[in-house]
Scaffold this motif. Structure first.
Motif, PDB file in Angstrom:
ATOM      1  N   TYR A 324       0.843  -1.189   0.000  1.00 55.16           N
ATOM      2  CA  TYR A 324       0.000   0.000   0.000  1.00 55.16           C
ATOM      3  C   TYR A 324       0.884   1.246   0.000  1.00 55.16           C
ATOM      4  CZ  TYR A 324      -4.178  -2.776   1.043  1.00 55.16           C
ATOM      5  OH  TYR A 324      -5.220  -3.673   0.985  1.00 55.16           O
ATOM      6  N   PHE A 325       0.251   2.370  -0.317  1.00 49.49           N
ATOM      7  CA  PHE A 325       0.966   3.641  -0.274  1.00 49.49           C
ATOM      8  C   PHE A 325       1.295   3.992   1.178  1.00 49.49           C
ATOM      9  CE2 PHE A 325      -0.520   4.324  -4.607  1.00 49.49           C
ATOM     10  CZ  PHE A 325       0.531   5.034  -5.158  1.00 49.49           C
ATOM     11  N   SER A 326       2.503   4.502   1.398  1.00 52.04           N
ATOM     12  CA  SER A 326       2.989   4.891   2.715  1.00 52.04           C
ATOM     13  C   SER A 326       3.526   6.322   2.636  1.00 52.04           C
ATOM     14  CB  SER A 326       4.081   3.923   3.184  1.00 52.04           C
ATOM     15  OG  SER A 326       5.204   3.988   2.309  1.00 52.04           O
ATOM     16  N   PRO A 327       3.861   6.947   3.774  1.00 56.89           N
ATOM     17  CA  PRO A 327       4.409   8.320   3.719  1.00 56.89           C
ATOM     18  C   PRO A 327       5.668   8.441   2.885  1.00 56.89           C
ATOM     19  CG  PRO A 327       3.696   7.797   5.941  1.00 56.89           C
ATOM     20  CD  PRO A 327       3.582   6.533   5.158  1.00 56.89           C
ATOM     21  N   LYS A 328       6.432   7.374   2.718  1.00 51.37           N
ATOM     22  CA  LYS A 328       7.654   7.453   1.928  1.00 51.37           C
ATOM     23  C   LYS A 328       7.370   7.682   0.448  1.00 51.37           C
ATOM     24  CE  LYS A 328      10.277   4.395   4.994  1.00 51.37           C
ATOM     25  NZ  LYS A 328      11.100   3.148   5.088  1.00 51.37           N
ATOM     26  N   ASP A 329       6.148   7.373   0.004  1.00 60.77           N
ATOM     27  CA  ASP A 329       5.815   7.523  -1.404  1.00 60.77           C
ATOM     28  C   ASP A 329       5.390   8.937  -1.769  1.00 60.77           C
ATOM     29  OD1 ASP A 329       6.272   4.766  -1.769  1.00 60.77           O
ATOM     30  OD2 ASP A 329       4.246   4.329  -1.038  1.00 60.77           O
ATOM     31  N   PHE A 330       5.210   9.797  -0.799  1.00 65.18           N
ATOM     32  CA  PHE A 330       4.778  11.170  -1.054  1.00 65.18           C
ATOM     33  C   PHE A 330       5.971  12.091  -0.806  1.00 65.18           C
ATOM     34  CE2 PHE A 330       0.963   8.837  -0.033  1.00 65.18           C
ATOM     35  CZ  PHE A 330       0.037   9.304  -0.954  1.00 65.18           C
ATOM     36  N   ARG A 331       6.542  12.601  -1.859  1.00 65.22           N
ATOM     37  CA  ARG A 331       7.693  13.495  -1.776  1.00 65.22           C
ATOM     38  C   ARG A 331       7.362  14.798  -2.488  1.00 65.22           C
ATOM     39  NH1 ARG A 331      12.951   9.576  -3.016  1.00 65.22           N
ATOM     40  NH2 ARG A 331      12.415   7.923  -1.509  1.00 65.22           N
ATOM     41  N   VAL A 332       7.617  15.878  -1.800  1.00 57.17           N
ATOM     42  CA  VAL A 332       7.334  17.197  -2.380  1.00 57.17           C
ATOM     43  C   VAL A 332       8.299  17.451  -3.526  1.00 57.17           C
ATOM     44  CG1 VAL A 332       7.243  19.681  -1.926  1.00 57.17           C
ATOM     45  CG2 VAL A 332       6.453  18.065  -0.201  1.00 57.17           C
ATOM     46  N   GLY A 333       7.772  17.903  -4.647  1.00 58.49           N
ATOM     47  CA  GLY A 333       8.570  18.156  -5.837  1.00 58.49           C
ATOM     48  C   GLY A 333       8.498  17.049  -6.857  1.00 58.49           C
ATOM     49  N   GLU A 334       7.825  15.929  -6.536  1.00 60.18           N
ATOM     50  CA  GLU A 334       7.712  14.808  -7.460  1.00 60.18           C
ATOM     51  C   GLU A 334       6.240  14.546  -7.768  1.00 60.18           C
ATOM     52  OE1 GLU A 334       9.698  11.433  -5.927  1.00 60.18           O
ATOM     53  OE2 GLU A 334      11.672  12.408  -5.810  1.00 60.18           O
ATOM     54  N   THR A 335       6.028  13.729  -8.779  1.00 64.04           N
ATOM     55  CA  THR A 335       4.678  13.385  -9.217  1.00 64.04           C
ATOM     56  C   THR A 335       4.316  12.002  -8.699  1.00 64.04           C
ATOM     57  OG1 THR A 335       4.955  14.706 -11.220  1.00 64.04           O
ATOM     58  CG2 THR A 335       3.177  13.092 -11.204  1.00 64.04           C
ATOM     59  N   VAL A 336       3.134  11.893  -8.091  1.00 67.64           N
ATOM     60  CA  VAL A 336       2.641  10.629  -7.591  1.00 67.64           C
ATOM     61  C   VAL A 336       1.365  10.280  -8.358  1.00 67.64           C
ATOM     62  CG1 VAL A 336       1.357  11.772  -5.733  1.00 67.64           C
ATOM     63  CG2 VAL A 336       1.941   9.349  -5.517  1.00 67.64           C
ATOM     64  N   LYS A 337       1.209   9.009  -8.655  1.00 63.06           N
ATOM     65  CA  LYS A 337       0.064   8.550  -9.435  1.00 63.06           C
ATOM     66  C   LYS A 337      -0.873   7.786  -8.528  1.00 63.06           C
ATOM     67  CE  LYS A 337      -0.879   7.007 -14.118  1.00 63.06           C
ATOM     68  NZ  LYS A 337      -0.289   6.501 -15.379  1.00 63.06           N
ATOM     69  N   LEU A 338      -2.095   8.316  -8.336  1.00 64.43           N
ATOM     70  CA  LEU A 338      -3.104   7.714  -7.474  1.00 64.43           C
ATOM     71  C   LEU A 338      -4.321   7.381  -8.324  1.00 64.43           C
ATOM     72  CD1 LEU A 338      -2.901  10.228  -4.473  1.00 64.43           C
ATOM     73  CD2 LEU A 338      -1.605   8.123  -4.785  1.00 64.43           C
ATOM     74  N   MET A 339      -4.673   6.113  -8.339  1.00 72.47           N
ATOM     75  CA  MET A 339      -5.850   5.658  -9.076  1.00 72.47           C
ATOM     76  C   MET A 339      -5.803   6.084 -10.546  1.00 72.47           C
ATOM     77  SD  MET A 339      -7.850   3.807  -7.252  1.00 72.47           S
ATOM     78  CE  MET A 339      -8.438   3.406  -5.616  1.00 72.47           C
ATOM     79  N   GLY A 340      -4.622   6.019 -11.150  1.00 71.31           N
ATOM     80  CA  GLY A 340      -4.491   6.374 -12.549  1.00 71.31           C
ATOM     81  C   GLY A 340      -4.444   7.847 -12.822  1.00 71.31           C
TER      82      GLY A 340
END
Length: 577
Positions: A324-340
């Protein structure tokens, strides 16, 4: 009783010197009328016409007596200093004593507890000797806490006495309406005030622990291996702790093309759930749905054996998710893909920054300035639709600004300042038609609204009906359209130039005297060519024949009258410009 024999006799107690010859005892008249008004006046004699002692003194003596200061043998008398009185409600305003304590509340019919210890705070207001008692609110206590007793003077005994600040001290019992409050300590201001008044403050006491709270306290669990399933501990330690990120949603599949919308991503540390909320802007054209994605655990990696499973029909269970997604996957300055959907994280709040610095210092956070308000809609170019031909261009443009169009705003100050100010020119029609030669028009430019009207002067035996040629309207310059307008201004009307009005060409041949005076007053806004053409304009007489264009004859200035005798003895009228 002896006879009165002068004013120098002593007046001793028990002795009276009365004049037996005196018969008048009436008081003198002190009221009089002057010009119909009742005015008081100073009496000159006493009762029974007795002369007053003050009337026997000269004005200099009276001034001397009024200005003299009495002295005694050992100097002037010392004046007692008067202390300024300050009432209690002013001197003691907003000054209160604060005591801390507790009281025991009996609990009936409960096998787990017999009494509870409840903390209280006692306030004593010095300005009016009133007191009030509150119980600090404890979250999730289940008890009605807050103000236990409103502000009032609390009775001390049955004799009608009330509690005074002299009766309060640390380590004593305060009995109020059958409830005993134990005072354990006070604040620094209260202790200083009591000691300044000569009261010895007792040593502070410790508030006893509530046995029910001790009974509910669970011992800390210890495991041989680290626990990852203690949900109660996570709830107690991480409840209401949320990581908040500010991001931009790149909506590629939008029906109106690729758009960028601002969103807020919430990561709940208590249960590792994620929620996405959309930030709505006024007049954005989007429906105001607050939640873009409901709060849920987001799978990051799914097991390879479960990939072909029809997830569009059934929900993905925890057995099918590998990570599952964790706090390590959310980094300011980068793009995160959630549900497409792709979200660019550009900023986070202060709590999130502190959390990553203390728990994940190895992660690099590229903080940057986020887009300002309206930046995400700058890529959309707003185009004004073309003029539809109804009304003026300003009226039609109001339909693009609001659903219910409003009348366009007018320059009221310009209309008031330039009301009844008109620039008049003499113009002739430039046409290849020989029938139009010799026609003279008056072109009027209205300074209040920048409109132009054209009027044709009547001519005898011309065969043309004179009158209004053009109503008041704004005239476009050649080469411009209503979508990109540029109208004629006073600086464009040059004597000798051609003015095109709706495919009709007019040559300006003369102007009114007011035109030169007005344009010279605003010479900094008018081209020099226009002013020079008005100063050197020729003075012409009307043409002798309608079809002759070369019969223009210069005449003398208007102050000189030209009178030519004729054969029948009549004289011509003066010729003026």
């Amino acid at each position: 009783m002896s006879l009165y024999n002068g004013s120098g006799l002593p007046f001793l107690p028990g002795y009276t010197f009365r004049d037996v010859m005196k018969s008048a005892y009436h008081r003198p008249q002190t009221l009089a009328y002057k010009n119909g008004f009742a005015l008081p006046r100073r009496p000159t004699v006493g009762i029974g016409q007795t002369p007053l002692p003050s009337a026997q003194l000269e004005p200099e003596d009276i001034d001397k007596l009024s200005s003299e200061t009495p002295f005694i043998d050992y100097g002037p008398s010392a004046e007692d200093p008067t202390l300024k009185f300050v009432p209690a409600h002013v001197a003691l305003d907003k000054k209160a004593l604060r005591f801390f304590g507790y009281f025991q509340q009996d609990v009936l019919h409960s096998p787990d507890e017999y009494y509870r210890v409840r903390h209280v705070v006692i306030y004593y207001h010095l300005e009016d000797d009133t007191m009030w008692i509150i119980e600090p609110r404890v979250q999730n206590s289940g008890l009605p806490q807050g103000k236990l007793m409103r502000r009032q003077r609390l009775p001390k005994n049955d004799q009608g006495e009330h509690y005074h600040w002299k009766d309060l001290n640390v380590g004593m019992d305060l009995v109020v309406y059958g409830v005993t409050y134990r005072i354990t300590h006070c604040d620094a201001y209260t202790q200083e005030f009591l000691e300044r008044q000569g009261i010895l403050v007792n040593e502070p006491e410790i508030i006893p622990v509530d046995p029910y709270i001790t009974h509910r306290t669970q011992p800390e669990r210890c495991y041989i291996t680290p626990s990852e399933f203690d949900n109660l501990k996570r709830f107690l330690t991480l409840d209401r702790k949320v990581l908040r990120f500010f991001a931009l949603w790149e909506d590629i599949d939008s029906r109106y093309g690729e758009t960028i919308s601002p969103v807020t991503i919430h990561y709940f540390l208590m249960d590792d759930t994620v929620e996405v909320r959309e930030i709505h802007q006024p007049n954005s054209g989007r429906d105001p749905f607050p939640i873009l994605m409901r709060r849920q655990r987001l799978p990051k990696t799914i097991k390879a054996a479960c990939e072909p499973f029809p997830r569009c029909v059934l929900e993905v269970s925890s057995q099918e998710v590998q990570e599952y997604f964790s706090p390590k996957d959310f980094r300011v300055g980068e793009t995160v893909k959630l549900m497409g959907r792709s979200f660019l994280l550009y900023e986070c709040d202060g709590f999130t920054k502190g959390y990553y610095q203390s728990n994940h210092p190895e992660l690099e956070m590229k903080h940057g300035k986020g887009p300002k308000k309206g930046d995400w809609s700058q890529d959309r170019k707003w185009e004004v639709p073309p003029y539809n031909g109804f009304g003026s261009p300003e009226d039609s443009l109001q339909n693009c600004y609001s659903l219910v169009p409003k009348p366009p705003k007018k320059d009221v100050m310009k209309m008031l300042e330039n009301d009844h100010k008109v620039l008049r020119y003499v113009a002739k029609l430039d046409s290849q038609n020989p029938n139009h030669k010799g026609r003279r028009f008056v072109l009027s430019y209205f300074l209040s609204n920048n409109m132009i009207s054209i009027f044709e002067k009547p001519s005898r035996n011309s065969g043309i009906i004179a009158g209004k040629f053009l109503e008041k309207t704004r005239v476009l310059k050649p080469g411009f359209t209503l979508n990109d307008p540029n109208f004629y201004a006073p600086g464009d009307l040059v004597v000798g130039s051609t003015v095109e009005v709706f495919r009709h060409r007019f040559v300006l041949i003369d102007a009114d005297d007011f035109v030169l005076k007005y344009l010279e007053s605003i010479s900094d806004q008018i081209p020099a060519q226009t002013l020079e053409s008005l100063r050197k304009k020729p003075i012409l007489v009307p043409e002798q024949e309608a079809g002759s264009e070369h019969n223009r004859v210069p005449v003398t200035p208007p102050d000189v009258l030209i009178r030519t005798p004729v054969s029948d003895g009549r004289q011509l009228s003066p010729v003026c410009r």
